[in-house]
Design a protein around this motif. Structure first.
Motif, PDB file in Angstrom:
ATOM      1  N   ALA A 143     -21.369  18.957  35.865  1.00  0.00           N
ATOM      2  CA  ALA A 143     -22.711  19.433  35.524  1.00  0.00           C
ATOM      3  C   ALA A 143     -23.378  20.162  36.676  1.00  0.00           C
ATOM      4  O   ALA A 143     -24.024  21.193  36.473  1.00  0.00           O
ATOM      5  CB  ALA A 143     -23.593  18.263  35.090  1.00  0.00           C
ATOM      6  N   THR A 144     -23.222  19.653  37.908  1.00  0.00           N
ATOM      7  CA  THR A 144     -23.997  20.162  39.040  1.00  0.00           C
ATOM      8  C   THR A 144     -23.347  21.339  39.750  1.00  0.00           C
ATOM      9  O   THR A 144     -24.039  22.139  40.376  1.00  0.00           O
ATOM     10  CB  THR A 144     -24.237  19.046  40.066  1.00  0.00           C
ATOM     11  OG1 THR A 144     -22.976  18.638  40.633  1.00  0.00           O
ATOM     12  CG2 THR A 144     -24.914  17.844  39.413  1.00  0.00           C
ATOM     13  N   ASP A 145     -22.024  21.463  39.670  1.00  0.00           N
ATOM     14  CA  ASP A 145     -21.302  22.581  40.287  1.00  0.00           C
ATOM     15  C   ASP A 145     -20.173  23.006  39.352  1.00  0.00           C
ATOM     16  O   ASP A 145     -18.992  22.940  39.706  1.00  0.00           O
ATOM     17  CB  ASP A 145     -20.757  22.172  41.660  1.00  0.00           C
ATOM     18  CG  ASP A 145     -20.238  23.356  42.469  1.00  0.00           C
ATOM     19  OD1 ASP A 145     -20.363  24.507  42.003  1.00  0.00           O
ATOM     20  OD2 ASP A 145     -19.680  23.131  43.561  1.00  0.00           O
ATOM     21  N   ASN A 165     -22.744   6.623  32.258  1.00  0.00           N
ATOM     22  CA  ASN A 165     -23.172   7.668  33.180  1.00  0.00           C
ATOM     23  C   ASN A 165     -23.943   8.788  32.501  1.00  0.00           C
ATOM     24  O   ASN A 165     -23.662   9.153  31.350  1.00  0.00           O
ATOM     25  CB  ASN A 165     -21.962   8.287  33.875  1.00  0.00           C
ATOM     26  CG  ASN A 165     -21.303   7.351  34.862  1.00  0.00           C
ATOM     27  OD1 ASN A 165     -21.992   6.710  35.654  1.00  0.00           O
ATOM     28  ND2 ASN A 165     -19.994   7.264  34.824  1.00  0.00           N
ATOM     29  N   ALA A 166     -24.888   9.358  33.253  1.00  0.00           N
ATOM     30  CA  ALA A 166     -25.489  10.638  32.923  1.00  0.00           C
ATOM     31  C   ALA A 166     -24.566  11.743  33.441  1.00  0.00           C
ATOM     32  O   ALA A 166     -23.632  11.474  34.211  1.00  0.00           O
ATOM     33  CB  ALA A 166     -26.872  10.730  33.571  1.00  0.00           C
ATOM     34  N   PRO A 167     -24.793  13.009  33.064  1.00  0.00           N
ATOM     35  CA  PRO A 167     -23.867  14.075  33.489  1.00  0.00           C
ATOM     36  C   PRO A 167     -23.651  14.166  34.984  1.00  0.00           C
ATOM     37  O   PRO A 167     -22.525  14.462  35.433  1.00  0.00           O
ATOM     38  CB  PRO A 167     -24.532  15.335  32.929  1.00  0.00           C
ATOM     39  CG  PRO A 167     -25.226  14.864  31.698  1.00  0.00           C
ATOM     40  CD  PRO A 167     -25.766  13.499  32.066  1.00  0.00           C
ATOM     41  N   TRP A 168     -24.684  13.926  35.791  1.00  0.00           N
ATOM     42  CA  TRP A 168     -24.482  14.023  37.247  1.00  0.00           C
ATOM     43  C   TRP A 168     -23.758  12.805  37.810  1.00  0.00           C
ATOM     44  O   TRP A 168     -23.542  12.715  39.017  1.00  0.00           O
ATOM     45  CB  TRP A 168     -25.811  14.261  37.964  1.00  0.00           C
ATOM     46  CG  TRP A 168     -26.898  13.282  37.693  1.00  0.00           C
ATOM     47  CD1 TRP A 168     -27.229  12.207  38.454  1.00  0.00           C
ATOM     48  CD2 TRP A 168     -27.834  13.289  36.610  1.00  0.00           C
ATOM     49  NE1 TRP A 168     -28.298  11.536  37.916  1.00  0.00           N
ATOM     50  CE2 TRP A 168     -28.698  12.186  36.787  1.00  0.00           C
ATOM     51  CE3 TRP A 168     -28.022  14.121  35.499  1.00  0.00           C
ATOM     52  CZ2 TRP A 168     -29.738  11.897  35.898  1.00  0.00           C
ATOM     53  CZ3 TRP A 168     -29.053  13.831  34.621  1.00  0.00           C
ATOM     54  CH2 TRP A 168     -29.890  12.736  34.809  1.00  0.00           C
ATOM     55  N   THR A 197     -24.193  22.119  29.774  1.00  0.00           N
ATOM     56  CA  THR A 197     -23.743  20.735  29.665  1.00  0.00           C
ATOM     57  C   THR A 197     -24.537  20.027  28.574  1.00  0.00           C
ATOM     58  O   THR A 197     -25.756  20.193  28.479  1.00  0.00           O
ATOM     59  CB  THR A 197     -23.924  20.009  31.006  1.00  0.00           C
ATOM     60  OG1 THR A 197     -23.086  20.624  31.990  1.00  0.00           O
ATOM     61  CG2 THR A 197     -23.561  18.534  30.886  1.00  0.00           C
ATOM     62  N   TYR A 198     -23.826  19.253  27.746  1.00  0.00           N
ATOM     63  CA  TYR A 198     -24.452  18.481  26.674  1.00  0.00           C
ATOM     64  C   TYR A 198     -24.109  17.002  26.857  1.00  0.00           C
ATOM     65  O   TYR A 198     -22.961  16.652  27.102  1.00  0.00           O
ATOM     66  CB  TYR A 198     -23.941  18.932  25.298  1.00  0.00           C
ATOM     67  CG  TYR A 198     -24.223  20.382  24.980  1.00  0.00           C
ATOM     68  CD1 TYR A 198     -25.415  20.771  24.369  1.00  0.00           C
ATOM     69  CD2 TYR A 198     -23.282  21.375  25.277  1.00  0.00           C
ATOM     70  CE1 TYR A 198     -25.672  22.105  24.065  1.00  0.00           C
ATOM     71  CE2 TYR A 198     -23.534  22.707  24.992  1.00  0.00           C
ATOM     72  CZ  TYR A 198     -24.731  23.064  24.384  1.00  0.00           C
ATOM     73  OH  TYR A 198     -24.978  24.393  24.090  1.00  0.00           O
TER      74      TYR A 198
END
Length: 346
Positions: free
Chosen positions: A301-303, A283-286, A105-106
């Motif tokens: 990002a998380t799953d 937002n951040a990736p999560w 993820t970027y």
């Protein structure tokens, strides 16, 4: 053998000094940082110099969340217009692994999401858009790129490169992911682009440069654009999970209003002469979420294996258990926060 080792070390030093990616020695495992650098996008950023909120184009330049020397999200709009702050180009990354795939993820950050007219659209402090790449682990050092999902405001868009075995799943593939050689290393990279102002991110050329623009190349060096139409600027990567880094700051209420959402207010002229200024709107990736799709908030990002299974039809094995997932330590917290967090459309 000693001479050969010294020659290899000298070559490595030259490559690093030139900002080039250093290939891993034969039989050596590639680090996650090397993996992220190898697949990091060549990135086309449209730039607009119109109006005072554009700051002569700087509002469209990539930078760090602490470009102004602090981790206060509520002064970034204000400080973007001050002299002495840094617009050296950076992007953030995280790597999640299963037995069958790597997912990278970027995050591309801008201090302003801005407009230059008073009609309908809003602007806001801070802007976080990005993408996740799916890389098949085929036994080679860097694997094979199979797909990308990008974030454009509150919507996700999916892409596959030429030759990919992945096809449409629950979501229809939105287009081709182009590859381009970099003058700064030996690898072809996926090509992405962001619009000016609102910074939605898609595969190039679904967004492109219209007039002025900056072309960013992944590197170990962070350069600042010389002007608003600089077509060769290197950007450096920052690990989201570095000590004291973005993930470690997730509970910092000066930087985050709540889990996964950057703090931002209306100070410094945000919204002046425009339709409005939003607060806590990036937002951040999560915290990334496409509310019309099945994956939950942040799962891109998380799953990401769950996202891949929803978005694509994947031949062969698609492992769903993680061998490395640094987000997992806070999985329960993320799940609970996702249930109550307001939906933020960046």
């Amino acid at each position: 053998m000693v001479v050969r080792g010294r020659m290899a070390a000298a070559l490595g030093a030259v490559l690093v000094g030139a900002g080039l990616a250093v290939p891993a020695p034969a039989q050596a495992a590639v680090s996650r940082a090397q993996l992220a650098l190898r697949w990091a996008p060549i990135h086309y950023q449209d730039v607009d110099t119109t109006g005072s909120h554009a700051l002569g184009g700087r509002s469209d330049y990539l930078t760090r969340v602490d470009f102004d020397g602090d981790l206060n999200g509520r002064n970034n709009w204000d400080n973007a217009g001050r002299s002495g702050v840094s617009f050296a180009a950076h992007a953030y990354y995280s790597v999640v692994e299963t037995a069958s795939h790597w997912y990278i993820t970027y995050l591309f950050f801008h201090p302003r999401d801005w407009i230059d007219h008073p009609f309908f659209e809003s602007e806001h402090e801070n802007d976080g858009e990005g993408l996740t790449l799916a890389i098949e682990r085929d036994g080679s050092d860097y694997g094979v790129l199979r797909a990308a999902v990008t974030v454009a405001h509150g919507n996700f868009f999916s892409y596959t490169p030429a030759g990919s075995t992945w096809t449409s799943g629950r979501e229809t593939v939105d287009g081709a992911l182009r590859m381009q050689s970099s003058p700064h290393d030996a690898f072809p990279h996926p090509v992405t682009a962001q619009e000016r102002g609102g910074h939605g991110l898609k595969a190039y050329p679904q967004y492109s440069i219209n007039g002025d623009g900056v072309v960013y190349y992944p590197s170990t060096t962070a350069e600042t654009p010389a002007h608003a139409d600089d077509r060769d600027v290197r950007y450096a990567l920052i690990d989201i999970f570095a000590p004291g880094g973005l993930w470690a700051q997730r509970g910092n209420d000066s930087l985050f209003a709540h889990l996964g959402t950057f703090a931002g207010d209306t100070s410094g002229g945000c919204g002046v002469g425009t339709f409005s200024c939003g607060t806590n709107s990036a937002n951040a990736p999560w915290g990334w979420d496409d509310g019309n799709d099945l994956p939950a908030r942040g799962e891109i990002a998380t799953d990401p294996a769950a996202l891949a299974a929803q978005y694509f039809t994947v031949p062969g094995a698609l492992a769903r258990s993680y061998t490395h997932n640094p987000y997992a330590a806070a999985a329960t917290q993320l799940e609970e926060a996702a249930k109550t967090a307001p939906r933020v459309v960046d």
